[in-house]
Design an enzyme around this catalytic site. Structure first.
Site, PDB file in Angstrom:
ATOM      1  N   CYS A   1       0.831  -1.207   0.000  1.00 38.67           N
ATOM      2  CA  CYS A   1       0.000   0.000   0.000  1.00 38.67           C
ATOM      3  C   CYS A   1       0.872   1.268   0.000  1.00 38.67           C
ATOM      4  O   CYS A   1       1.546   1.523  -0.984  1.00 38.67           O
ATOM      5  CB  CYS A   1      -1.005  -0.039   1.163  1.00 38.67           C
ATOM      6  SG  CYS A   1      -2.412   1.015   0.826  1.00 38.67           S
TER       7      CYS A   1
ATOM      8  N   HIS B   1      -3.509  -4.940   1.941  1.00 42.39           N
ATOM      9  CA  HIS B   1      -2.903  -5.188   3.262  1.00 42.39           C
ATOM     10  C   HIS B   1      -2.951  -6.667   3.646  1.00 42.39           C
ATOM     11  O   HIS B   1      -3.818  -7.066   4.420  1.00 42.39           O
ATOM     12  CB  HIS B   1      -3.646  -4.378   4.325  1.00 42.39           C
ATOM     13  CG  HIS B   1      -3.378  -2.912   4.274  1.00 42.39           C
ATOM     14  ND1 HIS B   1      -2.433  -2.294   5.058  1.00 42.39           N
ATOM     15  CD2 HIS B   1      -3.935  -1.942   3.521  1.00 42.39           C
ATOM     16  CE1 HIS B   1      -2.408  -1.009   4.796  1.00 42.39           C
ATOM     17  NE2 HIS B   1      -3.323  -0.765   3.866  1.00 42.39           N
TER      18      HIS B   1
ATOM     19  N   GLU C   1      -1.267  -8.194   5.747  1.00 48.94           N
ATOM     20  CA  GLU C   1      -1.009  -8.377   7.191  1.00 48.94           C
ATOM     21  C   GLU C   1      -2.287  -8.230   8.018  1.00 48.94           C
ATOM     22  O   GLU C   1      -2.284  -8.509   9.201  1.00 48.94           O
ATOM     23  CB  GLU C   1       0.066  -7.373   7.659  1.00 48.94           C
ATOM     24  CG  GLU C   1      -0.369  -5.925   7.767  1.00 48.94           C
ATOM     25  CD  GLU C   1      -0.581  -5.224   6.419  1.00 48.94           C
ATOM     26  OE1 GLU C   1      -0.429  -5.870   5.363  1.00 48.94           O
ATOM     27  OE2 GLU C   1      -0.925  -4.035   6.444  1.00 48.94           O
TER      28      GLU C   1
END
Ligand code: GLN
Length: 223
Positions: free
Chosen positions: A78, A178, A180
């Site tokens: 990102c 994202h 994560e």
């Protein structure tokens, strides 16, 4: 594997947690000396304009450019993808600029601030990847050495259908979303595989490259 996660701002802690779950040694990186001995580096999501300002303040811009130039596996997610891009829209100051991609910041505008999409990522296997997009960029152009890993589904309503949202250029990886923030660790595993493929030689090289930099030589003066 020793992975550094740039921890100037943004969601670095989540990346550290996923790598730790996968059995890798993950460290927060704020200072140039903390780059020493890394097998790979992640630049997380956050705010790209803040990253580039803090990278200058912390003296990280040149060391990071040198290391990536020398082949250190580097993954931008990102805002991190914006920072490593050769060119990005609407940036007040240059980022690291080492990946041959042209990126549009905030490509989905205000109406669609964040969303989730199931992405086909053949490099990860047949199961779709649950991708979380938050004020996300997209990749508008890729250079000849860049491999497209994922696009937004074509049936996605509104802007962005078919846009490139994940790409790889040798030791460089970029994702607009994202990974994560989901329970699917496959992209983190993929990045670990990239670092393993590069091998332990990179550690020795990294120490040399950083030492060369502190002695005042520039990458142009290296043979
Ligand atoms: N919109 C942010 C930027 O331009 C990126 C958002 C994110 O990292 N989730 O830097």
């Amino acid at each position: 594997m020793k992975i550094g996660v740039l921890a100037l701002q943004g969601d670095f802690a989540e990346h550290v947690a996923v790598f730790s779950r996968l059995g890798a040694e993950a460290h927060e990186v704020r200072l140039p000396e903390e780059l020493d001995g890394l097998d790979g580096l992640v630049i997380p999501g956050g705010e790209s304009t803040t990253f580039t300002r803090l990278m200058v303040d912390y003296g990280l811009l040149e060391p990071l450019r040198r290391l990536a130039d020398d082949g250190l596996p580097t993954w931008g997610t990102c805002a991190g993808m914006i920072v490593i891009a050769r060119q990005a829209s609407d940036m007040p100051r240059p980022g690291l600029g080492f990946m041959d991609i042209v990126v549009d910041r905030n490509a989905f505008g205000r109406q669609v601030d964040s969303f989730e999409a199931d992405l086909e990522i053949p490099a990860l296997g047949p199961e779709p990847f649950p991708a979380v997009f938050i004020r996300a960029p997209v990749i508008r152009q890729v250079g000849p050495e860049v491999e497209v890993l994922a696009r937004l589904p074509n049936d996605r309503a509104g802007g962005g259908a078919g846009s490139i949202v994940a790409a790889r250029q040798g030791h460089l990886l970029a994702t607009a979303f994202h990974p994560e923030l989901t329970d699917d660790p496959r992209l983190h595993r993929y990045f670990l595989d990239m670092t393993e493929a590069r091998g332990s030689a990179s550690k020795v090289r990294a120490a040399t490259v950083l030492a060369e930099g502190s002695n005042g030589s520039t990458r142009n003066s290296r043979p």
